[in-house]
Scaffold this motif. Structure first.
Motif, PDB file in Angstrom:
ATOM      1  N   GLU A   1      20.217 -98.621  11.394  1.00  0.00           N
ATOM      2  CA  GLU A   1      19.588 -98.385  10.099  1.00  0.00           C
ATOM      3  C   GLU A   1      18.249 -97.723  10.377  1.00  0.00           C
ATOM      4  O   GLU A   1      17.436 -98.262  11.140  1.00  0.00           O
TER       5      GLU A   1
ATOM      6  N   ARG B   1      22.135 -96.088   6.591  1.00  0.00           N
ATOM      7  CA  ARG B   1      22.916 -96.856   7.579  1.00  0.00           C
ATOM      8  C   ARG B   1      23.819 -95.858   8.286  1.00  0.00           C
ATOM      9  O   ARG B   1      24.691 -95.249   7.691  1.00  0.00           O
TER      10      ARG B   1
ATOM     11  N   SER C   1      26.327 -94.686  11.417  1.00  0.00           N
ATOM     12  CA  SER C   1      27.269 -95.120  12.458  1.00  0.00           C
ATOM     13  C   SER C   1      27.823 -93.904  13.184  1.00  0.00           C
ATOM     14  O   SER C   1      28.017 -92.844  12.584  1.00  0.00           O
TER      15      SER C   1
END
Length: 571
Positions: free
Chosen positions: A290, A304, A306
């Protein structure tokens, strides 16, 4: 072939010479002149030799022509043999189903693929085109037939189409069919040879990829795809970004393709989190972070982020997929929540401190005040107004004292973070309760029924459970119906290491439609009884929750009330 011709000529000359000699012998009887006989013999010999030579020339030419024809036939047979061998090899090597359609006779032959791929035995396959067309899916049949016959009419060489072909088990497979058209010397289509390839897996994969593409394109989460490796030991270059990413970041596709996500960094980007992502990329591991990112217009937003590695069939990373979500609102709410928790914690401490001060510091003055009031009661006052004032003052003082005592009870319960638990007999607990309420039980004489056969003990705090059952029993006696005899039923059972205690009466009940949210509130009263303070159920709920249990209520006016108490029987 040449030696055979020589043999024929030699036989011919020998036979002819034999005929000449025999003829000469016969002519000797009729011709007496030796010169004439010699001339005839020489002439015949010359004729025989000459005709033999002529005959040999004719045979030689014929032999040469036959040799060429034989060689041509041999070459043709060799080509046919080689072609058949290649066909057999290709038919064995490929998984395609090969078909051969002779249009004039309308005969259709298939190789072994019709069995290996589609499951049809030799007996099930018919040698005509009708059988072929009958196996095509009804939704594809018309379209395929139109394209095929249009191709034949146009007399182009190559044809291909995709359709669904029915298998022997009545399932369908997607196939790619390719055909080659053969024509006669007049350009008329006479034969067509083709190969059917099973592309079911490719079709399924294609549909899956289309679905994934739709999901990625329509996803509200931002998705970017990068190259597998980076040349500068950073994040690999971007090769794809979905519309949601452009909407979130403000960057158009053309502005970010070929660049790395470094362009989204800024002064407030957490370097530790960023380096965490770099380390995951180097180690080829998935990571979630984050981090503060920056839009095209340099506005900050929380994301966020990934990174997920995608592997190919050789187990090598082919791409990285990054899924990003704007969590700015979540972060804002989280910050507000933390601030609220701090404020509530501080307020709770302040309230607890105030409660201690109120309950403890007021007890001594109240005790003194009550003592003084007791002394005053023994002093006669002729002034009735003063007596009335003193009685009101006495009453208010005792009410205040009761309130302080109630507050102390609540504080003790709320402050008990850890209480001692022990195995307790339910029968023993109720005996203690009945003993304390003996006078009221004797007065009202209720019908009390117990059912502790399923479970007779409970692991809990003895003082609390006794106080809880005392309050519930006292309420049942206090709020009994005047129109029927009071009946109380108490039962217990165990479900998944949880003890459920049911306490039911047929009293006057509570209107839950109006008061469900208030039932267990502090100083909530639902009936006009002079000694009702509205504290009992609040203490019951507080004590049960302190022990890790729950309480529920079901009630109807003039029918009765059922309390369900749930306790964890094992830690």
């Amino acid at each position: 072939m040449k030696s055979k011709a020589n043999q024929v000529i030699t036989v011919y000359i020998l036979i002819a010479m034999f005929v000449v000699i025999v003829s000469h012998k016969i002519l000797q009887q009729f011709i007496s002149n030796d010169g004439t006989r010699i001339y005839v013999i020489l002439k015949d010999i010359i004729f025989v030799v000459f005709t033999g030579i002529i005959f040999k020339l004719i045979l030689s030419k014929n032999d040469q022509r036959n040799t060429k024809i034989f060689k041509k036939l041999k070459d043709t047979n060799d080509e046919i043999k080689e072609s058949n061998e290649k066909y057999d090899i290709v038919a064995k090597a490929t998984s395609d189903t090969i078909w051969d359609w002779k249009m004039q006779e309308n005969t259709l032959s298939w190789n072994k693929g019709i069995e290996n791929v589609f499951g049809y035995t030799e007996e099930q396959v018919e040698n005509n085109s009708d059988w072929w067309f009958d196996k095509i899916h009804p939704e594809d049949s018309i379209k395929m037939s139109v394209k095929l016959y249009s191709f034949i009419e146009q007399q182009t060489k190559n044809w291909q189409d995709q359709y669904r072909f029915r298998c022997a088990d009545n399932t369908y497979k997607y196939v790619l069919d390719r055909g080659f058209l053969l024509k006669d010397d007049n350009g008329k289509a006479i034969r067509m040879i083709g190969a059917i390839q099973d592309i079911t897996k490719q079709k399924e994969e294609e549909q899956r990829l289309k679905l994934l593409e739709t999901v990625i394109t329509q996803s509200k989460d931002s998705i970017i795809i990068t190259e597998p490796d980076s040349s500068d030991f950073g994040i690999p270059k971007i090769i794809y970004a979905n519309p949601a990413f452009s909407s979130m970041s403000g960057y158009a596709n053309s502005e970010i393709l070929g660049k790395t996500p470094d362009i989204f960094k800024g002064v407030n980007t957490d370097e530790a989190e960023y380096n965490k992502a770099i380390a995951a990329l180097k180690n080829k591991k998935e990571c979630i972070i984050e981090i503060i990112s920056y839009k095209k217009n340099k506005d900050e937003y929380w994301v966020r982020f990934s990174m997920i590695p995608i592997y190919n069939t050789e187990n090598e990373i082919s791409h990285w997929i990054s899924i990003q979500r704007d969590i700015s609102e979540e972060k804002k709410l989280e910050k507000e929540k933390e601030q609220l928790i701090r404020e509530l914690t501080q307020n709770n401490k302040d309230l607890k401190q105030f409660s201690y001060i109120t309950s403890h510091n007021l007890r001594a003055p109240l005790s003194n005040l009550i003592g003084l009031l007791n002394l005053i009661e023994d002093i006669p006052f002729e002034n009735e107004e003063l007596n009335e004032i003193l009685q009101g003052f006495n009453k208010s003082t005792h009410v205040l004292n009761d309130t302080i005592n109630d507050l102390v009870k609540v504080i003790i319960i709320k402050d008990s973070s850890s209480i001692q638990k022990e195995e307790i007999s339910l029968k023993e607990i109720f005996e203690n309760v009945f003993s304390q309420l003996n006078s009221q039980i004797e007065l009202h004489k209720p019908i009390i029924k117990f059912d502790f056969e399923k479970i007779s003990t409970i692991k809990t705090n003895k003082a609390y459970i006794e106080s809880i059952l005392m309050n519930l029993m006292a309420n049942s006696l206090k709020y009994k119906s005047e129109n029927r005899k009071l009946k109380i039923t108490i039962s217990s059972k165990e479900i998944d290491n949880t003890v459920i205690l049911s306490f039911k009466d047929n009293g006057i009940g509570i209107d839950l439609a109006r008061n469900r949210d208030k039932v267990f509130g502090l100083y909530q009263r639902f009936h006009n009884y002079p000694d009702s303070k509205g504290l009992g159920l609040y203490l019951v709920k507080s004590q049960i929750e302190t022990m890790g249990g729950t309480i529920d209520i079901e009630s109807e006016v003039n029918k009765g009330t059922t309390f369900t108490l749930t306790f964890k029987n094992k830690e």
